[in-house]
Write a protein that holds these residues in place. Sequence first.
Motif, mmCIF file in Angstrom:
data_model
loop_
_atom_site.group_PDB
_atom_site.id
_atom_site.type_symbol
_atom_site.label_atom_id
_atom_site.label_comp_id
_atom_site.label_asym_id
_atom_site.label_seq_id
_atom_site.Cartn_x
_atom_site.Cartn_y
_atom_site.Cartn_z
ATOM 1 N N ASP A 1 5.436 45.229 -30.396
ATOM 2 C CA ASP A 1 5.610 43.844 -29.807
ATOM 3 C C ASP A 1 7.094 43.470 -29.936
ATOM 4 O OD1 ASP A 1 3.063 43.779 -29.455
ATOM 5 O OD2 ASP A 1 2.409 42.230 -30.679
ATOM 6 N N SER A 2 7.748 42.939 -28.949
ATOM 7 C CA SER A 2 9.261 42.742 -29.027
ATOM 8 C C SER A 2 9.301 41.336 -28.432
ATOM 9 C CB SER A 2 9.825 43.730 -28.193
ATOM 10 O OG SER A 2 9.694 45.008 -28.590
ATOM 11 N N TYR A 3 10.813 40.761 -28.821
ATOM 12 C CA TYR A 3 11.216 39.651 -28.199
ATOM 13 C C TYR A 3 12.126 39.703 -27.237
ATOM 14 C CZ TYR A 3 14.771 40.063 -31.807
ATOM 15 O OH TYR A 3 15.562 40.730 -32.810
ATOM 16 N N GLY A 4 12.598 38.869 -26.291
ATOM 17 C CA GLY A 4 13.483 39.093 -25.192
ATOM 18 C C GLY A 4 14.848 39.745 -25.489
ATOM 19 N N TYR A 5 15.478 39.303 -26.531
ATOM 20 C CA TYR A 5 16.901 39.857 -26.649
ATOM 21 C C TYR A 5 16.447 41.187 -27.224
ATOM 22 C CZ TYR A 5 21.386 40.720 -28.834
ATOM 23 O OH TYR A 5 22.708 40.927 -29.287
ATOM 24 N N GLU A 6 15.704 41.315 -28.067
ATOM 25 C CA GLU A 6 15.478 42.934 -28.577
ATOM 26 C C GLU A 6 15.096 43.950 -27.335
ATOM 27 O OE1 GLU A 6 12.872 44.766 -32.223
ATOM 28 O OE2 GLU A 6 11.865 43.407 -30.901
ATOM 29 N N ILE A 7 14.250 43.293 -26.566
ATOM 30 C CA ILE A 7 13.930 44.316 -25.198
ATOM 31 C C ILE A 7 15.422 44.401 -24.663
ATOM 32 C CG2 ILE A 7 12.873 44.149 -23.057
ATOM 33 C CD1 ILE A 7 10.638 42.562 -24.387
ATOM 34 N N SER A 8 15.984 43.351 -24.196
ATOM 35 C CA SER A 8 17.221 43.526 -23.522
ATOM 36 C C SER A 8 18.258 44.435 -24.083
ATOM 37 C CB SER A 8 18.075 42.125 -23.171
ATOM 38 O OG SER A 8 18.489 41.666 -24.341
ATOM 39 N N GLN A 9 18.407 44.516 -25.250
ATOM 40 C CA GLN A 9 19.179 45.723 -25.987
ATOM 41 C C GLN A 9 18.910 46.980 -25.885
ATOM 42 O OE1 GLN A 9 22.472 44.397 -27.163
ATOM 43 N NE2 GLN A 9 21.432 42.574 -26.048
ATOM 44 N N ILE B 1 10.579 50.737 -18.192
ATOM 45 C CA ILE B 1 11.117 50.626 -19.501
ATOM 46 C C ILE B 1 10.741 49.722 -20.369
ATOM 47 C CG2 ILE B 1 13.351 50.583 -20.746
ATOM 48 C CD1 ILE B 1 14.716 51.866 -18.296
ATOM 49 N N ILE B 2 10.738 48.520 -19.685
ATOM 50 C CA ILE B 2 10.194 47.225 -20.389
ATOM 51 C C ILE B 2 8.939 47.438 -21.129
ATOM 52 C CG2 ILE B 2 9.904 44.920 -20.300
ATOM 53 C CD1 ILE B 2 11.948 44.596 -18.425
ATOM 54 N N MET C 1 27.314 53.604 -17.587
ATOM 55 C CA MET C 1 26.249 54.503 -16.782
ATOM 56 C C MET C 1 26.513 54.339 -15.155
ATOM 57 S SD MET C 1 22.798 55.948 -17.354
ATOM 58 C CE MET C 1 23.006 55.593 -19.126
ATOM 59 N N TYR C 2 26.432 55.685 -14.585
ATOM 60 C CA TYR C 2 26.715 55.501 -13.221
ATOM 61 C C TYR C 2 25.744 55.421 -12.093
ATOM 62 C CZ TYR C 2 31.558 57.466 -14.964
ATOM 63 O OH TYR C 2 32.639 57.321 -15.480
ATOM 64 N N PHE C 3 24.603 55.807 -12.791
ATOM 65 C CA PHE C 3 23.489 55.798 -11.743
ATOM 66 C C PHE C 3 22.771 54.462 -11.549
ATOM 67 C CE2 PHE C 3 24.025 60.385 -13.313
ATOM 68 C CZ PHE C 3 24.233 60.707 -12.002
ATOM 69 N N VAL D 1 16.775 47.824 -23.084
ATOM 70 C CA VAL D 1 16.908 48.274 -21.690
ATOM 71 C C VAL D 1 18.384 48.478 -21.373
ATOM 72 C CG1 VAL D 1 16.698 47.380 -19.635
ATOM 73 C CG2 VAL D 1 14.854 47.049 -21.041
ATOM 74 N N LYS D 2 19.215 47.876 -22.063
ATOM 75 C CA LYS D 2 20.842 47.836 -21.565
ATOM 76 C C LYS D 2 21.377 49.450 -22.043
ATOM 77 C CE LYS D 2 22.481 43.228 -21.973
ATOM 78 N NZ LYS D 2 22.965 42.061 -22.904
ATOM 79 N N LYS D 3 20.662 50.279 -22.805
ATOM 80 C CA LYS D 3 21.076 51.452 -22.931
ATOM 81 C C LYS D 3 21.101 52.205 -21.618
ATOM 82 C CE LYS D 3 20.082 51.336 -27.944
ATOM 83 N NZ LYS D 3 21.319 51.161 -28.556
ATOM 84 N N ALA D 4 20.093 52.052 -20.752
ATOM 85 C CA ALA D 4 19.767 52.902 -19.558
ATOM 86 C C ALA D 4 20.074 51.910 -18.377
ATOM 87 C CB ALA D 4 18.489 53.029 -19.418
ATOM 88 N N ALA D 5 20.387 50.633 -18.342
ATOM 89 C CA ALA D 5 20.619 49.841 -17.052
ATOM 90 C C ALA D 5 21.385 48.831 -17.331
ATOM 91 C CB ALA D 5 19.258 49.128 -16.636
#
Length: 105
Positions: free
Chosen positions: A22-30, A13-14, A1-3, A32-36
């Motif tokens: 309802d989500s746990y940290g690792y699931e949220i991070s995966q 996003i979170i 991602m360039y931007f 979020v990583k699609k955009a950031a």
Amino acid sequence: MYFPVSALLIEYIILTVVESKDSYGYEISQTVKKAADIKESTLYPILKKLQKAGYLTTYSQEYQGRKRKYYSITEEGKAQITYLSNEWKVYKDTVDGIIEGRIRG
């Protein structure tokens, strides 16, 4: 991602990820990583900040013999999503308008 993605956009996003389920940290991070480009070590302080602001609550649940910390959206979190959603629409429309030539000077 360039931007680059702002901290506020990551928070938005979170919140939307947790609002849908309802989500746990690792699931949220995966997600979020699609955009950031964000590391898990960066994510947890943001989750703590959102919790401290009253936008998220947590609870523990056992999964395969281990306890996982799940994040859940609050009413204040839902109100913040509404606010940020409106801000995002204005920002996106402005950027789109500039790119498409509808907005000048």
